[in-house]
Motif scaffolding. Structure first.
Motif, PDB file in Angstrom:
ATOM      1  N   VAL A 264       4.339   0.892 -15.184  1.00 42.48           N
ATOM      2  CA  VAL A 264       3.267  -0.057 -15.477  1.00 42.48           C
ATOM      3  C   VAL A 264       3.900  -1.340 -16.009  1.00 42.48           C
ATOM      4  O   VAL A 264       4.588  -1.315 -17.031  1.00 42.48           O
ATOM      5  N   ALA A 265       3.677  -2.433 -15.282  1.00 40.71           N
ATOM      6  CA  ALA A 265       4.203  -3.743 -15.681  1.00 40.71           C
ATOM      7  C   ALA A 265       3.121  -4.529 -16.408  1.00 40.71           C
ATOM      8  O   ALA A 265       1.929  -4.311 -16.200  1.00 40.71           O
ATOM      9  N   SER A 266       3.549  -5.461 -17.241  1.00 41.24           N
ATOM     10  CA  SER A 266       2.591  -6.224 -18.042  1.00 41.24           C
ATOM     11  C   SER A 266       1.896  -7.310 -17.239  1.00 41.24           C
ATOM     12  O   SER A 266       0.743  -7.629 -17.503  1.00 41.24           O
ATOM     13  N   TYR A 267       2.603  -7.883 -16.260  1.00 43.06           N
ATOM     14  CA  TYR A 267       1.982  -8.959 -15.485  1.00 43.06           C
ATOM     15  C   TYR A 267       2.520  -8.937 -14.053  1.00 43.06           C
ATOM     16  O   TYR A 267       3.465  -8.217 -13.724  1.00 43.06           O
ATOM     17  N   HIS A 268       1.882  -9.733 -13.212  1.00 39.93           N
ATOM     18  CA  HIS A 268       2.060  -9.695 -11.764  1.00 39.93           C
ATOM     19  C   HIS A 268       3.526  -9.723 -11.323  1.00 39.93           C
ATOM     20  O   HIS A 268       4.028  -8.770 -10.711  1.00 39.93           O
ATOM     21  N   ASP A 269       4.240 -10.806 -11.631  1.00 41.27           N
ATOM     22  CA  ASP A 269       5.595 -10.951 -11.101  1.00 41.27           C
ATOM     23  C   ASP A 269       6.583  -9.985 -11.739  1.00 41.27           C
ATOM     24  O   ASP A 269       7.575  -9.605 -11.109  1.00 41.27           O
ATOM     25  N   GLN A 270       6.328  -9.560 -12.957  1.00 38.45           N
ATOM     26  CA  GLN A 270       7.211  -8.586 -13.606  1.00 38.45           C
ATOM     27  C   GLN A 270       7.265  -7.293 -12.801  1.00 38.45           C
ATOM     28  O   GLN A 270       8.299  -6.638 -12.724  1.00 38.45           O
ATOM     29  N   GLY A 271       6.160  -6.942 -12.191  1.00 38.50           N
ATOM     30  CA  GLY A 271       6.107  -5.715 -11.405  1.00 38.50           C
ATOM     31  C   GLY A 271       6.340  -5.917  -9.922  1.00 38.50           C
ATOM     32  O   GLY A 271       7.022  -5.129  -9.266  1.00 38.50           O
ATOM     33  N   LEU A 272       5.785  -7.007  -9.371  1.00 37.48           N
ATOM     34  CA  LEU A 272       5.823  -7.171  -7.920  1.00 37.48           C
ATOM     35  C   LEU A 272       7.136  -7.715  -7.382  1.00 37.48           C
ATOM     36  O   LEU A 272       7.508  -7.426  -6.244  1.00 37.48           O
ATOM     37  N   ILE A 273       7.859  -8.491  -8.189  1.00 37.21           N
ATOM     38  CA  ILE A 273       9.164  -8.965  -7.698  1.00 37.21           C
ATOM     39  C   ILE A 273      10.116  -7.786  -7.456  1.00 37.21           C
ATOM     40  O   ILE A 273      10.682  -7.663  -6.362  1.00 37.21           O
ATOM     41  N   PRO A 274      10.321  -6.889  -8.423  1.00 34.53           N
ATOM     42  CA  PRO A 274      11.204  -5.747  -8.132  1.00 34.53           C
ATOM     43  C   PRO A 274      10.625  -4.822  -7.059  1.00 34.53           C
ATOM     44  O   PRO A 274      11.380  -4.289  -6.231  1.00 34.53           O
ATOM     45  N   PHE A 275       9.292  -4.646  -7.064  1.00 41.17           N
ATOM     46  CA  PHE A 275       8.709  -3.755  -6.054  1.00 41.17           C
ATOM     47  C   PHE A 275       8.977  -4.280  -4.652  1.00 41.17           C
ATOM     48  O   PHE A 275       9.431  -3.543  -3.769  1.00 41.17           O
ATOM     49  N   LYS A 276       8.711  -5.559  -4.439  1.00 46.05           N
ATOM     50  CA  LYS A 276       8.887  -6.106  -3.087  1.00 46.05           C
ATOM     51  C   LYS A 276      10.360  -6.240  -2.720  1.00 46.05           C
ATOM     52  O   LYS A 276      10.712  -6.161  -1.541  1.00 46.05           O
ATOM     53  N   THR A 277      11.214  -6.422  -3.705  1.00 45.65           N
ATOM     54  CA  THR A 277      12.651  -6.452  -3.427  1.00 45.65           C
ATOM     55  C   THR A 277      13.134  -5.086  -2.930  1.00 45.65           C
ATOM     56  O   THR A 277      13.929  -4.997  -1.996  1.00 45.65           O
ATOM     57  N   LEU A 278      12.623  -4.031  -3.543  1.00 45.44           N
ATOM     58  CA  LEU A 278      13.055  -2.677  -3.199  1.00 45.44           C
ATOM     59  C   LEU A 278      12.318  -2.092  -2.001  1.00 45.44           C
ATOM     60  O   LEU A 278      12.860  -1.230  -1.301  1.00 45.44           O
ATOM     61  N   SER A 279      11.080  -2.548  -1.751  1.00 42.90           N
ATOM     62  CA  SER A 279      10.234  -1.852  -0.769  1.00 42.90           C
ATOM     63  C   SER A 279       9.615  -2.750   0.282  1.00 42.90           C
ATOM     64  O   SER A 279       8.779  -2.278   1.063  1.00 42.90           O
ATOM     65  N   PHE A 280       9.965  -4.036   0.348  1.00 45.07           N
ATOM     66  CA  PHE A 280       9.231  -4.952   1.214  1.00 45.07           C
ATOM     67  C   PHE A 280       9.247  -4.486   2.667  1.00 45.07           C
ATOM     68  O   PHE A 280      10.269  -4.114   3.215  1.00 45.07           O
ATOM     69  N   GLY A 281       8.062  -4.542   3.254  1.00 50.53           N
ATOM     70  CA  GLY A 281       7.912  -4.098   4.632  1.00 50.53           C
ATOM     71  C   GLY A 281       7.526  -2.641   4.754  1.00 50.53           C
ATOM     72  O   GLY A 281       7.091  -2.196   5.810  1.00 50.53           O
ATOM     73  N   GLN A 282       7.665  -1.883   3.657  1.00 54.96           N
ATOM     74  CA  GLN A 282       7.296  -0.464   3.657  1.00 54.96           C
ATOM     75  C   GLN A 282       6.268  -0.157   2.564  1.00 54.96           C
ATOM     76  O   GLN A 282       5.733   0.942   2.507  1.00 54.96           O
ATOM     77  N   GLY A 283       6.012  -1.139   1.694  1.00 49.25           N
ATOM     78  CA  GLY A 283       5.123  -0.912   0.565  1.00 49.25           C
ATOM     79  C   GLY A 283       3.660  -1.062   0.924  1.00 49.25           C
ATOM     80  O   GLY A 283       3.296  -1.648   1.944  1.00 49.25           O
ATOM     81  N   VAL A 284       2.815  -0.519   0.053  1.00 50.16           N
ATOM     82  CA  VAL A 284       1.367  -0.547   0.248  1.00 50.16           C
ATOM     83  C   VAL A 284       0.705  -0.970  -1.059  1.00 50.16           C
ATOM     84  O   VAL A 284       1.084  -0.514  -2.135  1.00 50.16           O
ATOM     85  N   ASN A 285      -0.293  -1.831  -0.943  1.00 46.55           N
ATOM     86  CA  ASN A 285      -1.107  -2.207  -2.087  1.00 46.55           C
ATOM     87  C   ASN A 285      -2.352  -1.311  -2.090  1.00 46.55           C
ATOM     88  O   ASN A 285      -3.201  -1.413  -1.212  1.00 46.55           O
ATOM     89  N   PHE A 286      -2.440  -0.436  -3.079  1.00 45.49           N
ATOM     90  CA  PHE A 286      -3.571   0.497  -3.200  1.00 45.49           C
ATOM     91  C   PHE A 286      -4.400   0.092  -4.410  1.00 45.49           C
ATOM     92  O   PHE A 286      -3.865  -0.116  -5.497  1.00 45.49           O
ATOM     93  N   THR A 287      -5.709  -0.049  -4.212  1.00 50.55           N
ATOM     94  CA  THR A 287      -6.596  -0.354  -5.335  1.00 50.55           C
ATOM     95  C   THR A 287      -7.040   0.962  -5.958  1.00 50.55           C
ATOM     96  O   THR A 287      -7.981   1.607  -5.487  1.00 50.55           O
ATOM     97  N   ALA A 288      -6.342   1.361  -7.004  1.00 54.20           N
ATOM     98  CA  ALA A 288      -6.642   2.632  -7.675  1.00 54.20           C
ATOM     99  C   ALA A 288      -7.851   2.466  -8.597  1.00 54.20           C
ATOM    100  O   ALA A 288      -8.221   1.362  -8.979  1.00 54.20           O
ATOM    101  N   GLY A 289      -8.470   3.597  -8.935  1.00 54.75           N
ATOM    102  CA  GLY A 289      -9.521   3.607  -9.938  1.00 54.75           C
ATOM    103  C   GLY A 289     -10.924   3.425  -9.422  1.00 54.75           C
ATOM    104  O   GLY A 289     -11.893   3.566 -10.184  1.00 54.75           O
ATOM    105  N   LEU A 290     -11.090   3.114  -8.129  1.00 54.99           N
ATOM    106  CA  LEU A 290     -12.423   2.922  -7.563  1.00 54.99           C
ATOM    107  C   LEU A 290     -12.939   4.227  -6.962  1.00 54.99           C
ATOM    108  O   LEU A 290     -12.174   5.158  -6.732  1.00 54.99           O
ATOM    109  N   ASN A 291     -14.227   4.260  -6.673  1.00 50.33           N
ATOM    110  CA  ASN A 291     -14.811   5.482  -6.122  1.00 50.33           C
ATOM    111  C   ASN A 291     -14.604   5.595  -4.611  1.00 50.33           C
ATOM    112  O   ASN A 291     -15.035   6.564  -3.995  1.00 50.33           O
ATOM    113  N   LYS A 292     -13.960   4.601  -4.019  1.00 49.16           N
ATOM    114  CA  LYS A 292     -13.598   4.621  -2.599  1.00 49.16           C
ATOM    115  C   LYS A 292     -12.134   4.227  -2.464  1.00 49.16           C
ATOM    116  O   LYS A 292     -11.561   3.594  -3.346  1.00 49.16           O
ATOM    117  N   VAL A 293     -11.533   4.562  -1.325  1.00 39.94           N
ATOM    118  CA  VAL A 293     -10.112   4.303  -1.096  1.00 39.94           C
ATOM    119  C   VAL A 293      -9.923   3.004  -0.315  1.00 39.94           C
ATOM    120  O   VAL A 293     -10.497   2.829   0.763  1.00 39.94           O
TER     121      VAL A 293
END
Length: 348
Positions: A264-293
């Motif tokens: 869990v990152a505190s803000y957008h770029d703190q989490g998404l820069i390393p995520f996209k560096t490690l996973s770009f092109g294979q990653g998925v943005n999932f909206t968790a916590g909703l009653n639908k997927v």
């Protein structure tokens, strides 16, 4: 009637001048995907016919004005509008924003009504979607209003999941948003999603600090000590396996993330820069916590390559398969919760 094992995947077409339509077509040109789902593209027959011709696609669409008349084993197109649209690849155009929202609203309505099982959203342009009718920074905020639950941007790949305490918030306002209530809500959302959506019985969650070096004992800010640490202690006292805060600058480079089920990152770029560096092109943005997927690829409209036939569909295809798997996992979790004596296949 829907086949029991064939999940109906709704697709909002996004910005027609971007690469969304290309990656959608490339994904479903692989007919093996149709063994796992029934896709429904929310656009128009005229637009999709033009796109099919432009990209030399061999897909044969089933065009319908009735969401209850889908054909399994085919790529369906639901007419969300009927007028002709002039597509100019690579151009930012307010009209394309209007049609992106028409598609999103139409597909969201179908999702809420249960006409589709999951929603996969192609990229939009956050600037040209703004209007008197639509005043949201992006998909996540709109869907959070339309669907029940506590929404959370959850970036996922095979080896990494990153959730955010704050997402589309200016950096100067981040600290003001991070409260005990927000931390508890977001981490609880991550925790429940790992259990219900990813089949993890005892989730291990790492939390990154707010300030550099988690504040260095107050030298570089006090929020980690006065807000974050006490709140994490409360969550630990509840029995949750929550660890941190960790200094963000060395956490990913040292491979510490591999010891946890989510970060869990505190803000957008703190989490998404390393995520996209490690996973770009294979990653998925999932909206968790909703009653639908809802899922989406980890990239944007990419105007610079739009219409050229060179876009990589890998992330969009991953988004489709992740939506299908989460839908199945969630159904199994609900069944097990209702009947705890039923044998579980979940992993520890």
């Amino acid at each position: 009637m829907k086949k029991p094992d064939n999940i109906v995947v709704g697709i909002s077409i996004g910005d027609l001048n971007g690469i969304g339509s290309e990656v959608v077509l490339k994904t479903f040109e692989d007919t093996r995907v149709l063994d796992f789902c029934t896709p429904v593209i929310f656009a128009s027959a005229k637009a999709m016919t033009f796109l099919k011709s432009h990209f030399n696609s061999e897909i044969n669409f089933n065009i319908t004005n009735n969401i209850n008349q889908l054909v399994h084993g085919k790529v369906n197109v639901f007419n969300s509008w009927n007028e002709p649209v002039t597509i100019e690849f690579g151009k930012e155009d307010e009209k394309m924003g209007v049609y992106a929202i028409k598609s999103l609203q139409s597909s969201t309505k179908a999702l809420k009504n249960g006409d589709i099982d999951v929603l996969v959203t192609a990229p939009i342009n956050k600037h040209n979607i703004q209007s008197e009718e639509f005043k949201f920074p992006g998909h996540t905020d709109y869907l959070a209003q339309q669907l029940e639950g506590e929404s959370l941007m959850f970036m996922c790949s095979d080896g990494l999941r990153v959730g955010l305490l704050t997402d589309h918030v200016p950096v100067k306002d981040v600290v003001n948003h991070i409260t005990e209530e927000l931390i508890i809500n977001k981490i609880n959302t991550v925790y429940h999603s790992l259990k219900s959506d990813f089949n993890i019985v005892r989730p291990r969650i790492a939390v990154l600090g707010i300030n550099p070096h988690t504040g260095d004992n107050g030298v570089i800010g006090h929020e980690d000590d006065t807000v974050l640490r006490p709140t994490l202690k409360k969550l630990k006292d509840e029995g949750k396996l929550v660890f941190g805060p960790y200094a963000a600058d060395s956490f990913f480079g040292s491979n510490n993330y591999k010891s946890f089920d989510a970060v869990v990152a505190s803000y957008h770029d703190q989490g998404l820069i390393p995520f996209k560096t490690l996973s770009f092109g294979q990653g998925v943005n999932f909206t968790a916590g909703l009653n639908k997927v809802r899922t989406s690829p980890d990239h944007g409209t990419a105007y610079e390559i739009a219409g050229k036939g060179v876009a990589d569909e890998s992330s969009f295809k991953e988004a489709v398969f992740m939506a299908i798997q989460i839908f199945r996992n969630r159904n199994e979790y609900e069944e097990l919760t209702a009947n705890p004596l039923k044998k579980s296949t979940k992993k520890i």
